[in-house]
Scaffold this active site. Structure first.
Site, PDB file in Angstrom:
ATOM      1  N   ARG A 223      -3.077   6.029   9.373  1.00 56.41           N
ATOM      2  CA  ARG A 223      -1.820   6.781   8.503  1.00 56.41           C
ATOM      3  C   ARG A 223      -0.697   6.372   9.164  1.00 56.41           C
ATOM      4  O   ARG A 223      -0.546   6.627  10.374  1.00 56.41           O
ATOM      5  CB  ARG A 223      -2.157   8.332   8.375  1.00 56.41           C
ATOM      6  CG  ARG A 223      -0.829   9.141   7.920  1.00 56.41           C
ATOM      7  CD  ARG A 223      -0.757   8.724   6.220  1.00 56.41           C
ATOM      8  NE  ARG A 223       0.922   9.190   6.107  1.00 56.41           N
ATOM      9  CZ  ARG A 223       0.795  10.441   5.673  1.00 56.41           C
ATOM     10  NH1 ARG A 223      -0.241  11.334   5.360  1.00 56.41           N
ATOM     11  NH2 ARG A 223       2.115  10.760   5.185  1.00 56.41           N
TER      12      ARG A 223
ATOM     13  N   ARG B  85       0.074   5.474   1.219  1.00 50.67           N
ATOM     14  CA  ARG B  85      -0.800   5.849   2.518  1.00 50.67           C
ATOM     15  C   ARG B  85      -1.983   5.435   2.378  1.00 50.67           C
ATOM     16  O   ARG B  85      -2.765   5.673   1.367  1.00 50.67           O
ATOM     17  CB  ARG B  85      -0.362   7.297   2.793  1.00 50.67           C
ATOM     18  CG  ARG B  85      -0.923   8.060   1.549  1.00 50.67           C
ATOM     19  CD  ARG B  85       0.098   9.299   1.795  1.00 50.67           C
ATOM     20  NE  ARG B  85       1.456   9.346   1.355  1.00 50.67           N
ATOM     21  CZ  ARG B  85       2.189  10.174   1.408  1.00 50.67           C
ATOM     22  NH1 ARG B  85       1.952  11.379   1.382  1.00 50.67           N
ATOM     23  NH2 ARG B  85       3.484  10.075   0.921  1.00 50.67           N
TER      24      ARG B  85
ATOM     25  N   ASP C 279      -3.975  10.911   3.344  1.00 52.22           N
ATOM     26  CA  ASP C 279      -3.158  12.140   3.348  1.00 52.22           C
ATOM     27  C   ASP C 279      -3.938  13.198   3.396  1.00 52.22           C
ATOM     28  O   ASP C 279      -4.598  13.471   2.483  1.00 52.22           O
ATOM     29  CB  ASP C 279      -2.088  12.065   2.186  1.00 52.22           C
ATOM     30  CG  ASP C 279      -0.863  13.019   2.391  1.00 52.22           C
ATOM     31  OD1 ASP C 279      -0.926  13.603   3.537  1.00 52.22           O
ATOM     32  OD2 ASP C 279      -0.463  13.376   1.258  1.00 52.22           O
TER      33      ASP C 279
ATOM     34  N   ASP D 253      -3.570  17.449   3.672  1.00 50.09           N
ATOM     35  CA  ASP D 253      -2.754  18.674   3.585  1.00 50.09           C
ATOM     36  C   ASP D 253      -3.473  19.964   3.717  1.00 50.09           C
ATOM     37  O   ASP D 253      -4.309  20.371   2.808  1.00 50.09           O
ATOM     38  CB  ASP D 253      -1.867  18.477   2.406  1.00 50.09           C
ATOM     39  CG  ASP D 253      -0.611  17.608   2.422  1.00 50.09           C
ATOM     40  OD1 ASP D 253      -0.154  17.427   3.672  1.00 50.09           O
ATOM     41  OD2 ASP D 253      -0.685  16.913   1.526  1.00 50.09           O
TER      42      ASP D 253
END
Length: 328
Positions: free
Chosen positions: A84, A93, A96, A98
């Protein structure tokens, strides 16, 4: 032990292979157990540079003995290990990760915000999250992930904009409606209907506010919206006048506003998304009213909220457009 929910996405390279590696690294991390994995979903890129490849998105439910900042640190380490690079906001990307929810923790710090501030209006996040943890509750909105998913699937495409900078609010609504090929619903007169406090302002405040609420009610009457298919954007939020009364502490007037808003709410459309604009820092006289409005907008039951804090008009518009795209 805590339960936490993590969103995964990738749109460069071997997307599926990279995401499976990320899940495997999470499962191998000390103090972390993977309890559930969603299926993978292809979704269009939202925001950022145009013509990006499609994303592959999913979610995992973790059980952990680690604190939330430690979980975030592991997520960042895995991102780096899988290539990343953070160079363009919302850009392509390799991976990712989160942190969406950590039990019912509500935390805002320079490094971590939980719940994730944009999760509630992103279908590419909510769909896989609700698949594996539909019973989990968003701790500030108060809805389960399943209820949020159903809201994003079925709610009328209506965005309301609140805030005490009338010019910024009206400009954002007009630009958002135009850029999204939607319909603009304009307030009959500005929300700033009261200029004073105390007993002398009670009469004008009451009369103007009730008149304003009645105008809003007619514009947002649910019976007129049954066949709405394209986006509608209003440069007002029907509940904003109630925050004015609260900030002015006018007692009976505040109660009357609240009752009138509650009655109007039963016959008008609920926003699919509420956008809250902070006032410019030079509008000191709006600070108390803005705080009252923020409390009202963030209370449980209101629904998904995008809170824009003193960005440029161009940045505000970009974030609003991305939020609308993410809901579909």
């Amino acid at each position: 032990m805590a339960l936490c929910l993590v969103a995964l996405g990738a749109n460069i390279g071997d997307r599926r292979g990279t995401l499976l590696q990320a899940v495997a690294q999470l499962a191998a991390a000390p103090g972390v157990t993977v309890r559930a994995e969603s299926g993978w979903q292809d979704t269009l890129a939202v925001g950022g540079p145009p013509e990006q490849p499609e994303y592959l998105n999913g979610a995992v439910l973790l059980e952990t003995s680690l604190a939330a900042p430690a979980v975030l640190s592991i997520l960042k380490q895995i991102e780096v290990s899988l290539g990343r690079v953070r160079d363009v906001r919302w850009g392509p990307r390799t991976v990712d990760l989160d942190l969406l929810l950590y039990d019912d923790l509500v935390l805002t710090s320079p490094d971590l915000t939980v719940p994730h501030p944009r999760m509630a209006f992103r279908r590419f996040v909510i769909e896989p999250a609700a698949e594996i943890a539909g019973w989990m509750r968003h701790p500030t909105i108060g809805w389960t992930l399943r209820a949020l998913r159903d809201h994003l699937r079925h709610a009328v495409p209506y965005v309301a904009i609140a805030g005490f900078d009338a010019a910024a609010r009206i400009r954002l609504a007009a630009n958002l409606a135009s850029q999204s090929h939607g319909r603009l619903i304009s307030a009959p007169f500005p929300v700033e209907y009261a200029s004073g406090t105390g007993a002398d302002s009670t009469g004008p405040v009451r009369g103007r506010a009730i008149e304003l609420l009645d105008s809003y009610r007619r514009l947002l009457d649910r019976d007129q919206w049954a066949e709405l298919s394209r986006l509608a954007v209003s440069d007002f939020w029907i509940e904003q006048p109630c925050s004015d009364a609260s900030s002015m502490r006018l007692g009976q007037v505040e109660q009357e506003f609240a009752l009138a808003v509650a009655a109007a709410r039963t016959t008008t459309m609920r926003p699919k998304l509420l956008i809250l604009l902070d006032p410019p820092t030079n509008l000191a006289d709006a600070n108390q009213r803005a705080r009252a409005l923020a409390v009202l907008a963030q209370r449980p039951g209101v629904g998904p909220l995008l809170h824009l804090t003193n960005a440029s008009p161009e940045e505000n518009l970009a974030q609003a457009v991305a939020a609308v795209e993410a809901m579909t």
